[in-house]
Design an enzyme around this catalytic site. Structure first.
Site, mmCIF file in Angstrom:
data_model
loop_
_atom_site.group_PDB
_atom_site.id
_atom_site.type_symbol
_atom_site.label_atom_id
_atom_site.label_comp_id
_atom_site.label_asym_id
_atom_site.label_seq_id
_atom_site.Cartn_x
_atom_site.Cartn_y
_atom_site.Cartn_z
ATOM 1 N N GLN A 76 -44.276 -37.265 13.698
ATOM 2 C CA GLN A 76 -43.429 -38.390 13.081
ATOM 3 C C GLN A 76 -43.266 -39.649 13.992
ATOM 4 O O GLN A 76 -43.302 -39.609 15.110
ATOM 5 C CB GLN A 76 -42.068 -37.837 12.452
ATOM 6 C CG GLN A 76 -41.360 -36.986 13.855
ATOM 7 C CD GLN A 76 -40.323 -36.030 13.189
ATOM 8 O OE1 GLN A 76 -40.093 -35.871 12.026
ATOM 9 N NE2 GLN A 76 -39.789 -35.136 13.921
ATOM 10 N N TYR A 134 -21.378 -34.043 10.994
ATOM 11 C CA TYR A 134 -22.592 -33.196 10.713
ATOM 12 C C TYR A 134 -22.509 -32.144 11.423
ATOM 13 O O TYR A 134 -22.453 -30.977 11.212
ATOM 14 C CB TYR A 134 -23.814 -34.200 10.598
ATOM 15 C CG TYR A 134 -24.998 -33.425 10.326
ATOM 16 C CD1 TYR A 134 -25.231 -33.133 8.964
ATOM 17 C CD2 TYR A 134 -25.568 -32.884 11.164
ATOM 18 C CE1 TYR A 134 -26.580 -32.427 8.464
ATOM 19 C CE2 TYR A 134 -26.848 -32.082 10.863
ATOM 20 C CZ TYR A 134 -27.244 -31.991 9.536
ATOM 21 O OH TYR A 134 -28.461 -31.249 9.169
ATOM 22 N N ASP A 151 -32.095 -32.566 18.911
ATOM 23 C CA ASP A 151 -31.398 -33.459 19.670
ATOM 24 C C ASP A 151 -30.337 -32.392 20.350
ATOM 25 O O ASP A 151 -29.654 -32.943 21.365
ATOM 26 C CB ASP A 151 -30.432 -34.204 18.622
ATOM 27 C CG ASP A 151 -29.865 -33.557 17.379
ATOM 28 O OD1 ASP A 151 -28.774 -32.962 17.442
ATOM 29 O OD2 ASP A 151 -30.448 -33.524 16.255
ATOM 30 N N GLU A 204 -37.529 -26.009 17.081
ATOM 31 C CA GLU A 204 -37.594 -27.527 16.781
ATOM 32 C C GLU A 204 -39.262 -27.716 16.740
ATOM 33 O O GLU A 204 -39.998 -27.177 17.923
ATOM 34 C CB GLU A 204 -36.887 -28.423 17.722
ATOM 35 C CG GLU A 204 -37.370 -29.839 17.914
ATOM 36 C CD GLU A 204 -37.316 -30.378 16.448
ATOM 37 O OE1 GLU A 204 -36.061 -30.798 16.022
ATOM 38 O OE2 GLU A 204 -38.189 -31.197 15.798
ATOM 39 N N ASP A 216 -30.982 -27.138 10.647
ATOM 40 C CA ASP A 216 -30.547 -28.617 10.908
ATOM 41 C C ASP A 216 -31.771 -29.383 10.702
ATOM 42 O O ASP A 216 -32.716 -29.727 11.440
ATOM 43 C CB ASP A 216 -30.061 -28.685 12.296
ATOM 44 C CG ASP A 216 -29.697 -29.991 12.398
ATOM 45 O OD1 ASP A 216 -29.754 -31.029 11.467
ATOM 46 O OD2 ASP A 216 -29.755 -30.304 13.512
ATOM 47 N N ASP A 223 -35.168 -34.435 5.916
ATOM 48 C CA ASP A 223 -35.476 -34.125 4.522
ATOM 49 C C ASP A 223 -36.669 -33.826 4.112
ATOM 50 O O ASP A 223 -37.560 -33.495 4.868
ATOM 51 C CB ASP A 223 -35.213 -35.737 3.689
ATOM 52 C CG ASP A 223 -33.997 -36.235 4.293
ATOM 53 O OD1 ASP A 223 -32.834 -35.464 3.829
ATOM 54 O OD2 ASP A 223 -33.605 -37.470 4.382
ATOM 55 N N TYR A 272 -25.345 -41.558 6.557
ATOM 56 C CA TYR A 272 -26.220 -40.895 5.844
ATOM 57 C C TYR A 272 -26.155 -41.430 4.296
ATOM 58 O O TYR A 272 -25.068 -42.124 3.912
ATOM 59 C CB TYR A 272 -26.066 -39.202 5.820
ATOM 60 C CG TYR A 272 -26.366 -38.293 6.778
ATOM 61 C CD1 TYR A 272 -27.328 -38.900 8.169
ATOM 62 C CD2 TYR A 272 -26.086 -37.114 6.728
ATOM 63 C CE1 TYR A 272 -27.658 -38.247 8.915
ATOM 64 C CE2 TYR A 272 -26.659 -36.371 8.217
ATOM 65 C CZ TYR A 272 -27.248 -37.050 9.167
ATOM 66 O OH TYR A 272 -27.595 -36.189 10.285
HETATM 67 N N1 AAT Z 1 -28.823 -33.153 13.950
HETATM 68 C C1 AAT Z 1 -29.743 -34.362 13.693
HETATM 69 C C2 AAT Z 1 -30.176 -34.184 12.282
HETATM 70 C C3 AAT Z 1 -31.334 -33.853 11.856
HETATM 71 S S1 AAT Z 1 -32.523 -33.385 12.753
HETATM 72 C C4 AAT Z 1 -33.808 -32.678 11.988
HETATM 73 C C5 AAT Z 1 -34.800 -32.085 12.998
HETATM 74 O O1 AAT Z 1 -35.502 -31.095 12.238
HETATM 75 C C6 AAT Z 1 -35.922 -33.192 13.464
HETATM 76 O O2 AAT Z 1 -35.346 -32.999 14.853
HETATM 77 C C7 AAT Z 1 -37.220 -32.609 13.035
HETATM 78 O O3 AAT Z 1 -38.063 -32.742 13.964
HETATM 79 C C8 AAT Z 1 -36.956 -30.952 12.897
HETATM 80 N N2 AAT Z 1 -37.837 -30.538 11.904
HETATM 81 C C9 AAT Z 1 -38.465 -30.920 10.795
HETATM 82 N N3 AAT Z 1 -39.287 -30.055 10.220
HETATM 83 C C10 AAT Z 1 -39.008 -28.841 11.195
HETATM 84 C C11 AAT Z 1 -39.839 -27.775 11.185
HETATM 85 N N4 AAT Z 1 -40.700 -27.361 10.053
HETATM 86 N N5 AAT Z 1 -39.703 -26.952 11.913
HETATM 87 C C12 AAT Z 1 -38.730 -26.893 12.923
HETATM 88 N N6 AAT Z 1 -38.075 -28.145 13.103
HETATM 89 C C13 AAT Z 1 -38.248 -29.215 12.082
HETATM 90 C C14 AAT Z 1 -31.366 -33.745 10.125
HETATM 91 C C15 AAT Z 1 -31.020 -35.168 9.411
HETATM 92 C C16 AAT Z 1 -30.835 -34.911 8.088
HETATM 93 C C17 AAT Z 1 -31.121 -36.427 7.336
HETATM 94 C C18 AAT Z 1 -30.672 -36.411 6.072
HETATM 95 N N7 AAT Z 1 -30.915 -37.759 5.488
#
Ligand code: AAT
Length: 300
Positions: free
Chosen positions: A34, A64, A89, A109, A159, A162, A228
């Site tokens: 990304q 959140y 994060d 992650e 966590d 979308d 959000y």
């Molecule tokens: N705490 C911050 C809020 C988030 S972060 C969502 C995290 O999920 C990102 O760091 C992304 O890299 C990770 N992620 C995405 N897909 C996967 C996967 N398949 N496996 C592991 N990690 C993943 C969420 C914000 C929500 C926004 C609402 N509009």
């Protein structure tokens, strides 16, 4: 759209876009998964953006991270083994570190760049990584949960971003089935589950899939996060077959326990860190739904 402003545009909230005045862009990168941007905003502090979508702002991340962590962990006695999917994060790790009963925190992650950027630009979130009980895995959460030893976790917190891009499968039934397997009887999950104002069709699909896979209880809860889309985001809270979990009545109180565990290489200590958003009353209130959502979810 406007010079000097960031507008959050997505087909997931077509016809609207929340905008933030930018003070300074501090990081721009492209990972294998990304686009990653960090900017300082005029009114929300520092902001993390992935593929054009706001993941967190300094000002309201508490609402959140505290809710996604404590809604599940305060609903069961003595959570010991916890898995976080996404959350690179570190904010959710920081919140889990308030729970003294927790012995092992695995995090999976997908994107190492998110972790590196958090350590550099969001130290108050990345502090979550300094808990010596944390094990970081850089991998796809779908595969990680599928391959986890059965019955391992007391709680799994998803966590996730979308359901467009790398997170899509985290919202689908096969992933829920893998989580059921990875949990102990009466274990719990809490997953990011979008906004009732914008995403009722998605939420209905998630609730229906969870009703089919989780044989304990299935609940939707929500919190306010002004940065959000729509200012609201929800969570699915479900338990597996086993000891009953009544999510609406927390069994752990954090109201007098405003500390986190930090430390390195064998030495760990507790340091004070006040909660900003979560308390037992907010916990109970989070499960009350407006009529339009209640009506659509109760018959699934
Ligand atoms: N705490 C911050 C809020 C988030 S972060 C969502 C995290 O999920 C990102 O760091 C992304 O890299 C990770 N992620 C995405 N897909 C996967 C996967 N398949 N496996 C592991 N990690 C993943 C969420 C914000 C929500 C926004 C609402 N509009």
């Amino acid at each position: 759209i406007m010079p000097g402003w960031f507008s959050e545009l997505s087909p997931m909230w077509s016809g609207e876009a929340h905008s933030f005045e930018v003070k300074k862009v501090v990081f721009e990168g492209k990972s294998d998964f990304q686009d990653v941007v960090v900017f300082d905003s005029v009114s929300y502090g520092r902001v993390l953006v992935l593929d054009g979508v706001i993941q967190l702002t300094q000002r309201d991340e508490c609402a959140y991270q505290e809710m996604i962590a404590h809604l599940p962990l305060c609903s069961i006695e003595n959570p010991a083994k916890v898995l976080v999917v996404g959350g690179g994060d570190g904010g959710v790790l920081r919140e889990i570190s308030r729970h003294e009963s927790v012995q092992q925190i695995d995090i999976c992650e997908i994107d190492k760049m998110v972790v590196d950027v958090a350590k550099e630009y969001f130290p108050e979130l990345a502090v979550g990584f300094s808990n010596p009980r944390v094990n970081l895995h850089i991998a796809d959460g779908v595969a990680f949960v599928r391959d986890a030893a059965p019955g391992t976790y007391d709680a799994i917190i998803v966590d996730s971003s979308d359901p467009v891009g790398p997170a899509q499968q985290l919202f689908e039934k096969p992933f829920f089935e893998s989580m059921v397997k990875a949990l102990r009887p009466g274990g719990v999950i809490c997953t990011q589950a979008e906004s009732p104002w914008l995403h009722m069709p998605i939420i209905k699909d998630i609730v229906a899939a969870c009703r089919q896979t989780f044989k304990g209880s299935v609940n939707y809860a929500w919190t306010t996060v002004p940065s959000y889309p729509s200012g609201v985001i929800g969570f699915m809270l479900c338990s597996t077959e086993g000891p009953d979990v009544n999510f609406r009545n927390p069994v752990v109180s954090l109201d007098k326990l405003e500390m986190i565990t930090i430390g390195e290489g064998g030495s760990e200590k507790r340091v004070p860190l006040p909660l900003k958003y979560y308390n037992s009353d907010m916990h109970k209130a989070a499960f009350s739904l407006p009529m339009f959502a209640k009506r659509e979810l109760e018959h699934l």
